[in-house]
Design a protein around this motif. Structure first.
Motif, PDB file in Angstrom:
ATOM      1  N   SER A   1       0.825  -1.212   0.000  1.00 43.61           N
ATOM      2  CA  SER A   1       0.000   0.000   0.000  1.00 43.61           C
ATOM      3  C   SER A   1       0.855   1.256   0.000  1.00 43.61           C
ATOM      4  CB  SER A   1      -0.913   0.003   1.227  1.00 43.61           C
ATOM      5  OG  SER A   1      -1.600   1.217   1.336  1.00 43.61           O
ATOM      6  N   GLN A   2       0.671   2.080  -1.034  1.00 46.77           N
ATOM      7  CA  GLN A   2       1.378   3.362  -1.103  1.00 46.77           C
ATOM      8  C   GLN A   2       0.969   4.285   0.047  1.00 46.77           C
ATOM      9  OE1 GLN A   2       3.729   4.390  -3.201  1.00 46.77           O
ATOM     10  NE2 GLN A   2       3.756   2.672  -4.640  1.00 46.77           N
ATOM     11  N   ALA A   3      -0.263   4.146   0.522  1.00 45.81           N
ATOM     12  CA  ALA A   3      -0.744   5.031   1.593  1.00 45.81           C
ATOM     13  C   ALA A   3       0.033   4.823   2.890  1.00 45.81           C
ATOM     14  CB  ALA A   3      -2.236   4.805   1.835  1.00 45.81           C
ATOM     15  N   TYR A   4       0.603   3.627   3.079  1.00 40.89           N
ATOM     16  CA  TYR A   4       1.347   3.323   4.304  1.00 40.89           C
ATOM     17  C   TYR A   4       2.859   3.429   4.100  1.00 40.89           C
ATOM     18  CZ  TYR A   4      -2.922   1.563   6.471  1.00 40.89           C
ATOM     19  OH  TYR A   4      -4.178   1.456   7.004  1.00 40.89           O
ATOM     20  N   ARG A   5       3.250   3.984   2.994  1.00 39.36           N
ATOM     21  CA  ARG A   5       4.669   4.021   2.647  1.00 39.36           C
ATOM     22  C   ARG A   5       5.352   5.210   3.319  1.00 39.36           C
ATOM     23  NH1 ARG A   5       6.693   4.862  -3.594  1.00 39.36           N
ATOM     24  NH2 ARG A   5       8.859   4.204  -3.314  1.00 39.36           N
ATOM     25  N   ARG A   6       6.496   4.944   3.917  1.00 40.03           N
ATOM     26  CA  ARG A   6       7.322   6.027   4.435  1.00 40.03           C
ATOM     27  C   ARG A   6       8.769   5.583   4.423  1.00 40.03           C
ATOM     28  NH1 ARG A   6       7.025   9.462  10.129  1.00 40.03           N
ATOM     29  NH2 ARG A   6       8.172  11.239   9.333  1.00 40.03           N
ATOM     30  N   ARG A   7       9.519   6.148   3.535  1.00 41.63           N
ATOM     31  CA  ARG A   7      10.924   5.758   3.395  1.00 41.63           C
ATOM     32  C   ARG A   7      11.695   6.110   4.660  1.00 41.63           C
ATOM     33  NH1 ARG A   7      12.055   3.951  -1.498  1.00 41.63           N
ATOM     34  NH2 ARG A   7      10.857   4.621  -3.325  1.00 41.63           N
ATOM     35  N   GLY A   8      12.658   5.244   5.000  1.00 37.50           N
ATOM     36  CA  GLY A   8      13.492   5.503   6.153  1.00 37.50           C
ATOM     37  C   GLY A   8      12.829   5.199   7.480  1.00 37.50           C
ATOM     38  N   SER A   9      11.645   4.553   7.438  1.00 38.80           N
ATOM     39  CA  SER A   9      10.888   4.314   8.665  1.00 38.80           C
ATOM     40  C   SER A   9      11.196   2.954   9.274  1.00 38.80           C
ATOM     41  CB  SER A   9       9.393   4.400   8.373  1.00 38.80           C
ATOM     42  OG  SER A   9       9.030   3.372   7.467  1.00 38.80           O
ATOM     43  N   GLY A  10      11.966   2.117   8.584  1.00 40.79           N
ATOM     44  CA  GLY A  10      12.238   0.773   9.080  1.00 40.79           C
ATOM     45  C   GLY A  10      11.402  -0.288   8.404  1.00 40.79           C
ATOM     46  N   PHE A  11      10.284   0.104   7.763  1.00 39.98           N
ATOM     47  CA  PHE A  11       9.451  -0.860   7.048  1.00 39.98           C
ATOM     48  C   PHE A  11       8.634  -0.115   6.008  1.00 39.98           C
ATOM     49  CE2 PHE A  11       5.758  -3.583   6.317  1.00 39.98           C
ATOM     50  CZ  PHE A  11       6.358  -4.829   6.169  1.00 39.98           C
ATOM     51  N   ASP A  12       8.882  -0.401   4.747  1.00 38.57           N
ATOM     52  CA  ASP A  12       8.152   0.212   3.639  1.00 38.57           C
ATOM     53  C   ASP A  12       7.386  -0.892   2.921  1.00 38.57           C
ATOM     54  OD1 ASP A  12       7.241   1.311   1.297  1.00 38.57           O
ATOM     55  OD2 ASP A  12       9.176   2.084   0.623  1.00 38.57           O
ATOM     56  N   PRO A  13       6.056  -0.931   3.016  1.00 39.02           N
ATOM     57  CA  PRO A  13       5.298  -2.053   2.452  1.00 39.02           C
ATOM     58  C   PRO A  13       5.351  -2.148   0.936  1.00 39.02           C
ATOM     59  CG  PRO A  13       3.810  -0.313   3.155  1.00 39.02           C
ATOM     60  CD  PRO A  13       5.178   0.071   3.651  1.00 39.02           C
ATOM     61  N   THR A  14       5.883  -1.119   0.255  1.00 44.70           N
ATOM     62  CA  THR A  14       6.008  -1.179  -1.205  1.00 44.70           C
ATOM     63  C   THR A  14       7.410  -1.579  -1.646  1.00 44.70           C
ATOM     64  OG1 THR A  14       6.714   1.126  -1.523  1.00 44.70           O
ATOM     65  CG2 THR A  14       4.351   0.718  -1.331  1.00 44.70           C
TER      66      THR A  14
ATOM     67  N   PRO B   1      10.469  -3.936  -2.399  1.00 38.46           N
ATOM     68  CA  PRO B   1      10.635  -5.370  -2.675  1.00 38.46           C
ATOM     69  C   PRO B   1      11.309  -6.117  -1.532  1.00 38.46           C
ATOM     70  CG  PRO B   1      11.210  -4.086  -4.607  1.00 38.46           C
ATOM     71  CD  PRO B   1      10.990  -3.103  -3.495  1.00 38.46           C
ATOM     72  N   GLU B   2      12.316  -5.497  -0.917  1.00 40.55           N
ATOM     73  CA  GLU B   2      13.018  -6.185   0.170  1.00 40.55           C
ATOM     74  C   GLU B   2      12.095  -6.414   1.362  1.00 40.55           C
ATOM     75  OE1 GLU B   2      17.223  -5.906   2.648  1.00 40.55           O
ATOM     76  OE2 GLU B   2      16.883  -4.680   0.863  1.00 40.55           O
ATOM     77  N   ASP B   3      11.283  -5.414   1.710  1.00 45.64           N
ATOM     78  CA  ASP B   3      10.379  -5.577   2.848  1.00 45.64           C
ATOM     79  C   ASP B   3       9.224  -6.518   2.523  1.00 45.64           C
ATOM     80  OD1 ASP B   3      11.801  -4.026   4.649  1.00 45.64           O
ATOM     81  OD2 ASP B   3      10.813  -2.176   4.053  1.00 45.64           O
ATOM     82  N   VAL B   4       8.738  -6.509   1.270  1.00 45.17           N
ATOM     83  CA  VAL B   4       7.693  -7.452   0.865  1.00 45.17           C
ATOM     84  C   VAL B   4       8.192  -8.889   1.029  1.00 45.17           C
ATOM     85  CG1 VAL B   4       6.332  -8.319  -1.062  1.00 45.17           C
ATOM     86  CG2 VAL B   4       6.571  -5.862  -0.739  1.00 45.17           C
ATOM     87  N   LEU B   5       9.378  -9.161   0.495  1.00 42.54           N
ATOM     88  CA  LEU B   5       9.908 -10.519   0.549  1.00 42.54           C
ATOM     89  C   LEU B   5      10.301 -10.910   1.975  1.00 42.54           C
ATOM     90  CD1 LEU B   5      12.063 -10.552  -2.715  1.00 42.54           C
ATOM     91  CD2 LEU B   5       9.768 -11.466  -2.354  1.00 42.54           C
TER      92      LEU B   5
ATOM     93  N   VAL C   1      15.960 -16.246   8.557  1.00 42.35           N
ATOM     94  CA  VAL C   1      16.810 -15.346   9.325  1.00 42.35           C
ATOM     95  C   VAL C   1      16.794 -13.987   8.639  1.00 42.35           C
ATOM     96  CG1 VAL C   1      19.137 -14.881  10.180  1.00 42.35           C
ATOM     97  CG2 VAL C   1      18.271 -17.234  10.099  1.00 42.35           C
ATOM     98  N   ARG C   2      16.425 -12.949   9.388  1.00 38.65           N
ATOM     99  CA  ARG C   2      16.310 -11.616   8.815  1.00 38.65           C
ATOM    100  C   ARG C   2      17.678 -11.042   8.475  1.00 38.65           C
ATOM    101  NH1 ARG C   2      11.711  -8.809   9.396  1.00 38.65           N
ATOM    102  NH2 ARG C   2      12.856  -6.852   9.589  1.00 38.65           N
ATOM    103  N   GLY C   3      17.659 -10.108   7.479  1.00 36.15           N
ATOM    104  CA  GLY C   3      18.852  -9.322   7.196  1.00 36.15           C
ATOM    105  C   GLY C   3      19.772  -9.893   6.139  1.00 36.15           C
ATOM    106  N   GLY C   4      19.293 -10.835   5.327  1.00 36.16           N
ATOM    107  CA  GLY C   4      20.162 -11.448   4.328  1.00 36.16           C
ATOM    108  C   GLY C   4      20.337 -10.649   3.062  1.00 36.16           C
ATOM    109  N   GLY C   5      19.537  -9.585   2.878  1.00 37.99           N
ATOM    110  CA  GLY C   5      19.645  -8.790   1.661  1.00 37.99           C
ATOM    111  C   GLY C   5      18.689  -9.253   0.586  1.00 37.99           C
ATOM    112  N   LEU C   6      18.489  -8.383  -0.424  1.00 36.78           N
ATOM    113  CA  LEU C   6      17.475  -8.634  -1.447  1.00 36.78           C
ATOM    114  C   LEU C   6      17.760  -9.894  -2.259  1.00 36.78           C
ATOM    115  CD1 LEU C   6      14.925  -7.746  -2.877  1.00 36.78           C
ATOM    116  CD2 LEU C   6      16.298  -6.243  -4.321  1.00 36.78           C
ATOM    117  N   LYS C   7      18.981 -10.101  -2.690  1.00 44.56           N
ATOM    118  CA  LYS C   7      19.294 -11.264  -3.526  1.00 44.56           C
ATOM    119  C   LYS C   7      19.028 -12.564  -2.779  1.00 44.56           C
ATOM    120  CE  LYS C   7      20.518  -9.080  -7.207  1.00 44.56           C
ATOM    121  NZ  LYS C   7      19.630  -9.156  -8.407  1.00 44.56           N
TER     122      LYS C   7
END
Length: 443
Positions: free
Chosen positions: A164-177, A179-183, A195-201
């Protein structure tokens, strides 16, 4: 519908909720048919709410409370206990990232009706098919997110993410739009060993694997608004055209004319087992919504002429209908003025803007809306600092007149306690954002 597998306290809460509803029905001397008509609910919905193994939806509990003329708060406290217990009983504590969507689900299911047939078709597909894609498509504001929010509320064992773009805020720790946070969110739900923190790839490899091998038990994944992913083709190489046995993926996206957002996922209509296209709401749905809203709206639900006129001016547009229902609930929309209500959402918003121009707080409103147009999302603290004369003493008073245009989100993140002033504000829907951008002359 999945059976409730909650902890004993969850079972007890559900049993107590149902007993209170049955006791109140008996005290009022209502037969089932009369209760169904007063609540504006179908027979199966009422029967399951009073006697079934599943936790009913919040909207159902409120509708029954209104029909039974009883305070909904004690019922809703029991309902919340039952929902939380069923969520935990589905396997384990929900991942922290999933808690981010608690507000979104609540917002989108408070007034929800008219999609029973679509909900039933999705649940039938999940029940009867071993695997496959479900794709829900509709115009902006036509209830895709509400439909899927209601689906996951009723089935807390489903895995889900709302882009949701309405809940998007860059730099907040979690951006629902993102790709890294979605996955990250989906892998955390789908893989207990994640295990969290492995990176996008690393996340892409993990998610691709999860989507290509049979899960240990039947699994449903709900991914709302795939067209709002940034960039929209990020999942292009991650989804197989044929899902493995035991996995159902429910997707939604905006209708885009001749083009489909499935193209960005490298999927075709032939890969989709069930394709639903949401249309406008009918008069029966409007009656249900008026009854759910309560207040003065409930008394208008039985006025066929009022409902027909409301349907005419809204053309069944769910986004516009919601505001008309809210107006009816507080007595602003009545039998006497319904014929003067603007036809179409944009004309209605023009009328609302004209009223704001006459407000004593017009200057503050212009500045608040302007900053949100520029930034997208701002906290109350941000607005205190940006808007001259705005502070914690007058904030609620000034925001009240434009509150219906805005989404208020209380961000839930691991280890962070929500404090007054940290609530985040954005336009509650892209249609509002585009309207105000147009009126502000922003291309």
């Amino acid at each position: 519908m999945r059976s409730l597998e909650g902890r004993p306290d969850g079972d007890a809460a559900l049993a107590q909720l149902q007993q209170l509803l049955r006791d109140r029905r008996d005290a009022r001397g209502l037969k089932m048919l009369a209760l169904e008509r007063l609540a504006g609910l179908r027979h199966t919905t009422v029967s399951r709410a009073l006697n079934g193994p599943n936790v009913p939806t919040r909207a159902t509990v409120i509708a029954l409370a209104n029909a039974l003329k009883t305070d909904p708060d004690p019922l809703l406290r029991l309902w919340e206990q039952a929902v939380e217990a069923s969520r935990q009983g589905a396997g384990q504590e929900p991942p922290a990232t999933r808690d981010f969507f608690r507000d979104l689900i609540e917002q989108h299911t408070q007034l929800f009706a008219g999609r029973q047939a679509e909900s039933a078709r999705i649940e039938e597909f999940i029940r009867d098919r071993p695997c496959g894609y479900v794709f829900v498509e509709a115009l902006s504001g036509y209830g895709k997110t509400s439909l899927l929010a209601d689906l996951v509320r009723q089935n807390p064992e489903f895995r889900y993410h709302f882009i949701s773009q309405a809940y998007r805020r860059r730099g907040s720790g979690f951006d629902p739009t993102s790709p890294e946070d979605v996955l990250e969110c989906l892998c955390e739900q789908l893989d207990p060993a994640h295990v969290r923190g492995g990176g996008l790839k690393s996340l892409e490899r993990q998610f691709r694997g999860l989507m290509s091998r049979p899960p240990r038990k039947p699994t449903v994944v709900v991914l709302d608004a795939v067209d709002e992913l940034d960039p929209p083709d990020q999942l292009r190489t991650l989804l197989p055209r044929q899902l493995p046995p035991g996995l159902v993926l429910v997707l939604s996206g905006r209708a885009q004319g001749d083009r489909s957002c499935l193209d960005d996922l490298a999927l075709s209509p032939a890969d989709v087992g069930l394709h639903l296209q949401l249309e406008g709401l009918d008069e029966v749905a409007l009656v249900d919504l008026l009854r759910m809203a309560g207040g003065a709206a409930a008394g208008l639900a039985g006025d066929a002429d009022f409902v027909a006129e409301m349907h005419r001016v809204s053309a069944g547009d769910p986004f516009y209908v919601r505001f008309l229902v809210e107006d009816a609930a507080v007595g602003m929309l009545t039998r006497d003025n319904i014929e003067r209500t603007p036809t179409g959402l944009e004309s209605y918003l023009d009328q609302q803007l004209e009223q704001l121009n006459r407000s004593a707080h017009r200057t503050e409103h212009v500045e608040i809306l302007g900053f949100l147009l520029e930034a997208g999302t701002l906290s109350a603290f941000d607005l205190y600092n940006l808007v001259e004369g705005l502070n914690w003493l007058n904030f609620d008073t000034i925001l009240r007149e434009i509150h219906r245009f805005l989404l208020v989100h209380r961000r839930v993140l691991p280890g962070v306690q929500v404090q007054r002033g940290s609530e985040e504000y954005s336009f509650c829907h892209d249609r509002f954002l585009q309207y105000f951008r147009g009126r502000a002359g922003i291309g």
